[in-house]
Scaffold this motif. Structure first.
Motif, mmCIF file in Angstrom:
data_model
loop_
_atom_site.group_PDB
_atom_site.id
_atom_site.type_symbol
_atom_site.label_atom_id
_atom_site.label_comp_id
_atom_site.label_asym_id
_atom_site.label_seq_id
_atom_site.Cartn_x
_atom_site.Cartn_y
_atom_site.Cartn_z
ATOM 1 N N ARG A 141 49.042 91.526 7.550
ATOM 2 C CA ARG A 141 48.632 91.656 6.192
ATOM 3 C C ARG A 141 47.300 91.199 5.934
ATOM 4 O O ARG A 141 46.478 91.832 5.006
ATOM 5 C CB ARG A 141 49.702 91.041 5.402
ATOM 6 N N TYR A 142 46.962 89.649 6.293
ATOM 7 C CA TYR A 142 45.999 89.115 5.822
ATOM 8 C C TYR A 142 44.769 88.903 6.771
ATOM 9 O O TYR A 142 43.573 88.795 6.545
ATOM 10 C CB TYR A 142 46.016 87.763 5.314
ATOM 11 N N MET A 143 44.954 89.172 8.151
ATOM 12 C CA MET A 143 44.018 88.860 9.183
ATOM 13 C C MET A 143 43.444 90.069 9.814
ATOM 14 O O MET A 143 42.368 90.408 9.459
ATOM 15 C CB MET A 143 44.608 88.116 10.315
ATOM 16 N N GLU A 144 44.131 90.944 10.297
ATOM 17 C CA GLU A 144 43.741 92.077 10.992
ATOM 18 C C GLU A 144 42.977 93.057 10.259
ATOM 19 O O GLU A 144 41.828 93.770 10.551
ATOM 20 C CB GLU A 144 44.832 93.049 12.060
ATOM 21 N N PRO A 145 43.497 93.559 8.770
ATOM 22 C CA PRO A 145 42.727 94.004 8.106
ATOM 23 C C PRO A 145 41.186 93.695 7.763
ATOM 24 O O PRO A 145 40.335 94.547 7.377
ATOM 25 C CB PRO A 145 43.460 94.173 6.885
ATOM 26 N N ASN A 146 40.735 92.599 7.874
ATOM 27 C CA ASN A 146 39.431 91.993 8.118
ATOM 28 C C ASN A 146 38.458 91.862 9.236
ATOM 29 O O ASN A 146 37.609 91.407 9.278
ATOM 30 C CB ASN A 146 39.533 90.704 7.370
ATOM 31 N N MET A 147 39.372 92.161 10.271
ATOM 32 C CA MET A 147 38.609 91.925 11.799
ATOM 33 C C MET A 147 37.906 93.285 11.995
ATOM 34 O O MET A 147 38.506 94.196 12.825
ATOM 35 C CB MET A 147 39.844 91.682 12.840
ATOM 36 N N LEU A 148 36.721 93.536 11.544
ATOM 37 C CA LEU A 148 36.154 94.687 11.473
ATOM 38 C C LEU A 148 35.664 94.790 12.935
ATOM 39 O O LEU A 148 35.011 94.084 13.466
ATOM 40 C CB LEU A 148 34.999 94.769 10.475
ATOM 41 N N ALA A 149 35.893 96.136 13.472
ATOM 42 C CA ALA A 149 35.248 96.484 14.892
ATOM 43 C C ALA A 149 34.063 97.519 14.615
ATOM 44 O O ALA A 149 34.081 98.411 13.744
ATOM 45 C CB ALA A 149 36.325 97.067 15.653
ATOM 46 N N ILE A 150 33.251 97.506 15.709
ATOM 47 C CA ILE A 150 32.097 98.656 15.742
ATOM 48 C C ILE A 150 32.463 99.512 16.985
ATOM 49 O O ILE A 150 32.507 98.868 18.115
ATOM 50 C CB ILE A 150 30.909 98.015 15.741
ATOM 51 N N ARG A 178 30.163 93.095 2.105
ATOM 52 C CA ARG A 178 29.925 92.570 3.576
ATOM 53 C C ARG A 178 29.734 93.712 4.558
ATOM 54 O O ARG A 178 29.051 93.624 5.640
ATOM 55 C CB ARG A 178 31.177 91.675 3.892
ATOM 56 N N LEU A 179 30.531 94.635 4.148
ATOM 57 C CA LEU A 179 30.477 95.833 5.244
ATOM 58 C C LEU A 179 29.260 96.440 5.361
ATOM 59 O O LEU A 179 28.689 96.844 6.428
ATOM 60 C CB LEU A 179 31.586 97.021 4.808
ATOM 61 N N VAL A 180 28.581 96.634 4.071
ATOM 62 C CA VAL A 180 27.131 97.111 3.885
ATOM 63 C C VAL A 180 26.099 96.205 4.515
ATOM 64 O O VAL A 180 25.256 96.668 5.329
ATOM 65 C CB VAL A 180 26.628 97.241 2.516
ATOM 66 N N GLU A 181 26.405 95.176 4.543
ATOM 67 C CA GLU A 181 25.466 94.075 5.546
ATOM 68 C C GLU A 181 25.542 94.301 6.785
ATOM 69 O O GLU A 181 24.488 94.565 7.365
ATOM 70 C CB GLU A 181 25.707 92.814 5.040
ATOM 71 N N LYS A 182 26.769 94.671 7.193
ATOM 72 C CA LYS A 182 26.906 94.940 8.661
ATOM 73 C C LYS A 182 26.430 96.162 9.310
ATOM 74 O O LYS A 182 25.897 96.328 10.131
ATOM 75 C CB LYS A 182 28.518 94.640 9.175
ATOM 76 N N ILE A 183 26.500 97.298 8.339
ATOM 77 C CA ILE A 183 26.030 98.662 8.578
ATOM 78 C C ILE A 183 24.497 98.525 8.740
ATOM 79 O O ILE A 183 23.796 98.889 9.724
ATOM 80 C CB ILE A 183 26.515 99.701 7.559
ATOM 81 N N ASN A 184 23.966 97.999 7.827
ATOM 82 C CA ASN A 184 22.558 97.952 7.812
ATOM 83 C C ASN A 184 21.749 97.126 8.964
ATOM 84 O O ASN A 184 20.912 97.397 9.507
ATOM 85 C CB ASN A 184 21.999 97.034 6.491
ATOM 86 N N LYS A 185 22.701 96.187 9.535
ATOM 87 C CA LYS A 185 22.266 95.465 10.722
ATOM 88 C C LYS A 185 22.070 96.310 11.887
ATOM 89 O O LYS A 185 21.333 96.342 12.793
ATOM 90 C CB LYS A 185 23.221 94.484 11.151
ATOM 91 N N GLU A 186 22.742 97.624 11.775
ATOM 92 C CA GLU A 186 22.657 98.650 12.967
ATOM 93 C C GLU A 186 21.416 99.347 12.870
ATOM 94 O O GLU A 186 21.233 100.136 14.003
ATOM 95 C CB GLU A 186 23.835 99.274 12.904
ATOM 96 N N GLN A 187 20.772 99.351 11.964
ATOM 97 C CA GLN A 187 19.536 100.330 11.832
ATOM 98 C C GLN A 187 19.658 101.573 12.062
ATOM 99 O O GLN A 187 19.042 102.117 12.815
ATOM 100 C CB GLN A 187 18.504 99.593 12.568
ATOM 101 N N ALA A 188 20.583 102.274 11.722
ATOM 102 C CA ALA A 188 21.065 103.517 12.056
ATOM 103 C C ALA A 188 20.051 104.592 11.474
ATOM 104 O O ALA A 188 19.464 104.476 10.374
ATOM 105 C CB ALA A 188 22.207 103.967 11.490
ATOM 106 N N ASP A 189 19.738 105.511 12.219
ATOM 107 C CA ASP A 189 19.021 106.650 11.564
ATOM 108 C C ASP A 189 19.398 107.748 10.487
ATOM 109 O O ASP A 189 18.681 108.123 9.715
ATOM 110 C CB ASP A 189 18.506 107.641 12.812
#
Length: 285
Positions: A31-40, A78-89
């Motif tokens: 309920r509280y942990m895995e939903p926040n364990m973002l993977a790439i 927080r998601l947007v920050e992690k996505i921007n770190k990837e510097q996607a084209d």
């Protein structure tokens, strides 16, 4: 490919029952942990039709944020920050921005956060069933337009890099929209590498027979709850055959299904971490 409402409800309840049967830690984790364990999840797409100008070109896909259902704007930021770190084209969103558009307030901050996403070759999106549901069709489009995303609704565009290009296409939502793949692919150059966005993955059984090289989908949430020996317990209509990961099909057609970011119906993830996907294009020309 069809599933009855009764079967879907039965499977949803089965998922809930499985979670209730977990011990206290298991429930807390789901309920509280895995939903926040973002993977790439990272993939390489190697294809002879990918122009050399696009060798190592980075495409990022995220899907199914379901903002408002146990996924708040702080989470999205927080998601947007992690996505921007990837510097996607190129950034692609494959549907279901808000869980219930008819009850969500759409604060201005939502647009401000999405506007922060950056990609040299643009940001594109398609409708999911929740985007059309609850009278959200026009409101979701307004939000995405103001956030700098371009909608592909039964249409395609050419992504250019130097003198080369590939086709990026998107169809309307399968469940609640009016999808038209033939119209979408009309006038796509015959020799073009073609990447197709479709919210629901199971239509790949039909779309694999069209001149498409790669289909990117979401919708399934990876089942949200996966139990050893039982498998996926919560799968929505049109995500029964293909639930997560990479599926090579006929005619060189490849399907990739994202587990997505948020949750819906049940606020749990178990053995099914949220994810976004990064695809590196590899040219063999």
């Amino acid at each position: 490919m069809k599933i009855t409402r009764r079967t879907f409800i039965k499977r949803t309840l089965a998922g809930a029952a499985a979670l209730i049967g977990l011990n206290a830690f298991g429930y807390t984790y789901a309920r509280y942990m895995e939903p926040n364990m973002l993977a790439i999840r990272r993939h390489e797409i190697e294809h002879g039709k990918i122009p050399r100008h696009f060798h190592n070109f980075k495409v990022l896909q995220f899907s199914d944020t379901h903002v408002g259902f146990h996924y708040e704007l702080d989470d999205l930021e927080r998601l947007v920050e992690k996505i921007n770190k990837e510097q996607a084209d190129l950034i692609l969103f494959t549907g279901d921005l808000v869980d219930e558009p008819h009850t969500y307030s759409f604060p201005p901050r939502l647009i401000q956060i999405l506007k922060k996403l950056e990609a040299k070759h643009g940001k594109y999106w398609i409708y999911g069933n929740h985007d059309h549901g609850g009278y959200g069709t026009e409101k979701i489009r307004e939000v995405m337009d103001q956030s700098g995303f371009q909608l592909l609704q039964n249409e395609h565009t050419l992504i250019g890099n130097g003198s080369a290009s590939f086709a990026l296409a998107g169809v309307d939502d399968i469940m609640l929209g009016q999808p038209d793949l033939e119209r979408t692919l009309e006038n796509v150059p015959v020799d073009s590498f073609t990447l197709l966005m479709v919210h629901e993955p199971d239509v790949a059984l039909e779309y694999q027979h069209y001149p498409v090289d790669v289909q990117l989908s979401g919708h399934s949430h990876g089942g949200q709850v996966q139990v050893p020996f039982l498998g996926y317990l919560v799968t929505p209509p049109f995500a029964e055959h293909f639930v997560e990961g990479h599926y090579p099909l006929v005619n060189g057609f490849n399907l990739y299904v994202s587990r997505g970011i948020g949750t819906t119906r049940l606020p749990y993830r178990f053995m099914c971490r949220p994810e976004f996907s990064v695809f590196r294009l590899i040219s063999t020309q």
